[in-house]
Design a protein around this motif. Structure first.
Motif, PDB file in Angstrom:
ATOM      1  N   VAL A 163       0.793  -1.549  -0.151  1.00  0.00           N
ATOM      2  CA  VAL A 163      -0.247  -0.231  -0.099  1.00  0.00           C
ATOM      3  C   VAL A 163       0.879   1.325  -0.128  1.00  0.00           C
ATOM      4  N   ILE A 164       1.924   1.330   0.537  1.00  0.00           N
ATOM      5  CA  ILE A 164       3.122   2.142   0.444  1.00  0.00           C
ATOM      6  C   ILE A 164       3.989   2.310  -0.108  1.00  0.00           C
ATOM      7  N   ALA A 165       3.443   1.572  -1.034  1.00  0.00           N
ATOM      8  CA  ALA A 165       4.680   1.590  -2.253  1.00  0.00           C
ATOM      9  C   ALA A 165       3.826   1.847  -3.585  1.00  0.00           C
ATOM     10  N   ILE A 166       2.372   1.493  -3.240  1.00  0.00           N
ATOM     11  CA  ILE A 166       1.632   1.634  -4.672  1.00  0.00           C
ATOM     12  C   ILE A 166       1.033   3.424  -4.690  1.00  0.00           C
ATOM     13  N   PHE A 167       0.438   3.671  -2.891  1.00  0.00           N
ATOM     14  CA  PHE A 167      -0.134   4.348  -3.328  1.00  0.00           C
ATOM     15  C   PHE A 167       0.026   5.498  -2.263  1.00  0.00           C
ATOM     16  N   TYR A 168       1.333   5.603  -1.396  1.00  0.00           N
ATOM     17  CA  TYR A 168       2.114   6.931  -1.023  1.00  0.00           C
ATOM     18  C   TYR A 168       3.729   7.357  -1.887  1.00  0.00           C
ATOM     19  N   THR A 169       3.482   6.829  -2.957  1.00  0.00           N
ATOM     20  CA  THR A 169       4.375   7.941  -3.464  1.00  0.00           C
ATOM     21  C   THR A 169       4.089   8.541  -4.318  1.00  0.00           C
ATOM     22  N   ASP A 170       4.962   9.725  -3.504  1.00  0.00           N
ATOM     23  CA  ASP A 170       4.804  11.120  -4.540  1.00  0.00           C
ATOM     24  C   ASP A 170       6.012  11.516  -5.665  1.00  0.00           C
ATOM     25  N   ASN A 171       5.446  12.285  -6.731  1.00  0.00           N
ATOM     26  CA  ASN A 171       7.050  12.699  -7.233  1.00  0.00           C
ATOM     27  C   ASN A 171       8.214  11.712  -7.425  1.00  0.00           C
ATOM     28  N   LEU A 172       8.060  10.742  -8.884  1.00  0.00           N
ATOM     29  CA  LEU A 172       8.186   9.267  -8.644  1.00  0.00           C
ATOM     30  C   LEU A 172      10.217   9.940  -9.552  1.00  0.00           C
ATOM     31  N   SER A 173      11.224   9.280  -9.235  1.00  0.00           N
ATOM     32  CA  SER A 173      12.378   9.799  -9.592  1.00  0.00           C
ATOM     33  C   SER A 173      12.749   8.553 -10.425  1.00  0.00           C
ATOM     34  N   LEU A 174      12.625   8.220 -11.501  1.00  0.00           N
ATOM     35  CA  LEU A 174      12.827   7.498 -12.171  1.00  0.00           C
ATOM     36  C   LEU A 174      14.820   6.232 -12.584  1.00  0.00           C
ATOM     37  N   LEU A 175      15.029   7.544 -11.833  1.00  0.00           N
ATOM     38  CA  LEU A 175      16.907   7.515 -12.009  1.00  0.00           C
ATOM     39  C   LEU A 175      16.817   7.203 -10.789  1.00  0.00           C
ATOM     40  N   ASN A 176      16.987   7.832  -9.541  1.00  0.00           N
ATOM     41  CA  ASN A 176      16.878   6.667  -8.197  1.00  0.00           C
ATOM     42  C   ASN A 176      16.141   6.688  -7.781  1.00  0.00           C
ATOM     43  N   LEU A 177      15.338   5.587  -8.341  1.00  0.00           N
ATOM     44  CA  LEU A 177      15.254   4.119  -8.649  1.00  0.00           C
ATOM     45  C   LEU A 177      15.375   3.480  -9.233  1.00  0.00           C
ATOM     46  N   GLY A 178      15.889   3.692 -10.205  1.00  0.00           N
ATOM     47  CA  GLY A 178      16.661   2.808 -11.216  1.00  0.00           C
ATOM     48  C   GLY A 178      18.034   2.262 -10.648  1.00  0.00           C
ATOM     49  N   ILE A 179      18.842   3.453 -10.285  1.00  0.00           N
ATOM     50  CA  ILE A 179      19.662   3.405  -9.176  1.00  0.00           C
ATOM     51  C   ILE A 179      19.761   2.079  -8.036  1.00  0.00           C
ATOM     52  N   ALA A 180      18.428   2.225  -6.838  1.00  0.00           N
ATOM     53  CA  ALA A 180      18.389   1.684  -6.084  1.00  0.00           C
ATOM     54  C   ALA A 180      18.253   0.145  -6.707  1.00  0.00           C
ATOM     55  N   LEU A 181      16.669   0.187  -7.146  1.00  0.00           N
ATOM     56  CA  LEU A 181      16.795  -1.351  -7.551  1.00  0.00           C
ATOM     57  C   LEU A 181      17.956  -2.377  -8.735  1.00  0.00           C
ATOM     58  N   GLY A 182      18.976  -1.267  -9.192  1.00  0.00           N
ATOM     59  CA  GLY A 182      20.272  -1.340  -9.638  1.00  0.00           C
ATOM     60  C   GLY A 182      21.331  -2.788  -8.723  1.00  0.00           C
ATOM     61  N   ILE A 183      21.034  -1.957  -7.699  1.00  0.00           N
ATOM     62  CA  ILE A 183      21.812  -1.876  -6.189  1.00  0.00           C
ATOM     63  C   ILE A 183      21.596  -3.397  -5.837  1.00  0.00           C
TER      64      ILE A 183
END
Length: 381
Positions: A163-183
């Motif tokens: 619920v937090i990941a889907i509904f309480y996520t604002d101003n998504l930065s795909l670059l930072n998210l991509g780096i986090a998932l890459g790690i």
């Protein structure tokens, strides 16, 4: 259902942790409402670098709490109560009902209003408090009921994480998210294919993943859950990396992190007329969701899934026990407050919601304890 050694250790840590959490909450409320209480509130809101002290606890230390939740969930899935679909189905369906019905009740009252974002608040269950109250009943509680409540709460936490990941996520930065998932992918490959067992690279990588997740718009605590599934599980034995870390984290989380969270987030100045604020639609939605929606949802979905043949009722447990245990699921506290902080920006709505959570959790806890004390009386000896 046999309780494993690590499950017993978890249950015992949550049992005593629930008492510490209760004391921390009482102290926080007390110091917030005595003369000079504004200094106690200001202490948690003071800047410490780029964040306030409360934000470091909520965004930083709570990531460690979610790491522990992730490790426990992983263990339950691979070798625990959730590894067998027939056994796991009852708490899975119970948790599903315990999320959907409370959210539905809240939305019924708040849909289309400025407070509708709080629908996730009554969906949560606080493991420490729920298990702590169940443990007060001593030996009269069958092991199967302990496992049901614990599995239910763990699955509930997974639902809260989603619920937090889907509904309480604002101003998504795909670059930072991509780096986090890459790690995360690198750490996962290290453990899965290269069999790296040393914890240090995972912890270092976990901190880096947390940093980029924090700046991605997705709540940073999600990094804790992802890290848990990257750490090598092996056979799940006492020498496995996952086991060692999970065993180590129990006490710091129960006796340091969660009490700090309670101290920082329940410092609510109780002003005159606070009772009237409980009649606001958002507060009513939270209270009804936790006190009514939780037990009804848990019992109803468990009952229907059992009658349909998908799962079965554990030995020594009756439907009245499931309903009574459902009230303990209505103790939202930690996760409910956590979601409140994500759902709202208005400090008055936040404080009113926190008060509603405290009142609802107290009512649900008392009803659950008294109901189980009566219904489990014959199982005492």
């Amino acid at each position: 259902m046999k309780a494993t050694k690590l499950f017993n250790a978890f249950f015992e840590s949550e049992k005593s942790g629930g008492v510490i959490l209760l004391v921390a909450t009482a102290l926080s409320l007390y110091f917030s409402n005595i003369t000079g209480g504004e200094h106690f509130v200001a202490f948690w809101n003071q800047d410490l670098g780029s964040h306030t002290m409360a934000e470091w606890i909520n965004d930083g230390l709570m990531a460690i709490f979610f790491l522990l939740i992730g490790l426990e969930l992983e263990r339950e899935i691979f070798i625990g109560e959730l590894s067998d679909l027939k056994t796991a189905s009852l708490p899975i369906f119970g948790a599903l009902g315990g999320m959907l019905i409370p959210a539905g009740i809240f939305l019924l009252l708040n849909f289309g209003t400025p407070t509708q974002a709080g629908a996730g608040i009554p969906m949560a269950t606080d493991i420490a408090f729920a298990v702590g109250i169940l443990s007060l009943l001593g030996k009269r509680v069958p092991a199967s009921l302990k496992v049901f409540l614990t599995a239910l709460a763990v699955i509930d936490d997974l639902g809260a994480i989603l619920v937090i990941a889907i509904f309480y996520t604002d101003n998504l930065s795909l670059l930072n998210l991509g780096i986090a998932l890459g790690i995360w992918a690198i750490l996962f490959v290290m453990g899965k294919y290269f069999k790296v067992r040393n914890l240090i690279p995972y912890l270092v990588g976990g901190v880096a993943m947390w940093y980029f997740m924090l700046h991605s718009g997705v709540h940073a605590t999600i990094a804790g859950v992802l890290l848990a599934f990257a750490i090598p599980f092996g056979d799940g034995g006492e020498k496995s990396t996952s086991y060692l870390l999970q065993h180590f984290l129990h006490k710091p989380v129960a006796f340091v992190i969660l009490p700090l969270f309670a101290l920082a987030n329940t410092c609510i100045p109780v002003e005159s007329g606070w009772q009237q604020n409980l009649l606001h639609v958002s507060s009513v939605g939270i209270i009804l969701g936790l006190v009514v929606g939780k037990p009804v949802g848990i019992w109803l979905f468990s009952y229907l899934s059992s009658k349909s043949g998908i799962c079965k009722l554990p030995n020594g447990v009756k439907w009245k026990h499931i309903f009574a245990t459902g009230f303990l699921g209505g103790i939202g506290f930690t996760m409910s407050i956590f979601i409140t902080l994500l759902a709202y920006d208005d400090i008055h709505i936040i404080d009113d919601s926190k008060m509603a959570i405290l009142v609802a959790s107290l009512i649900a806890g008392l009803i659950g304890f008294l109901s189980l004390k009566m219904t489990l009386r014959k199982l005492k000896h």
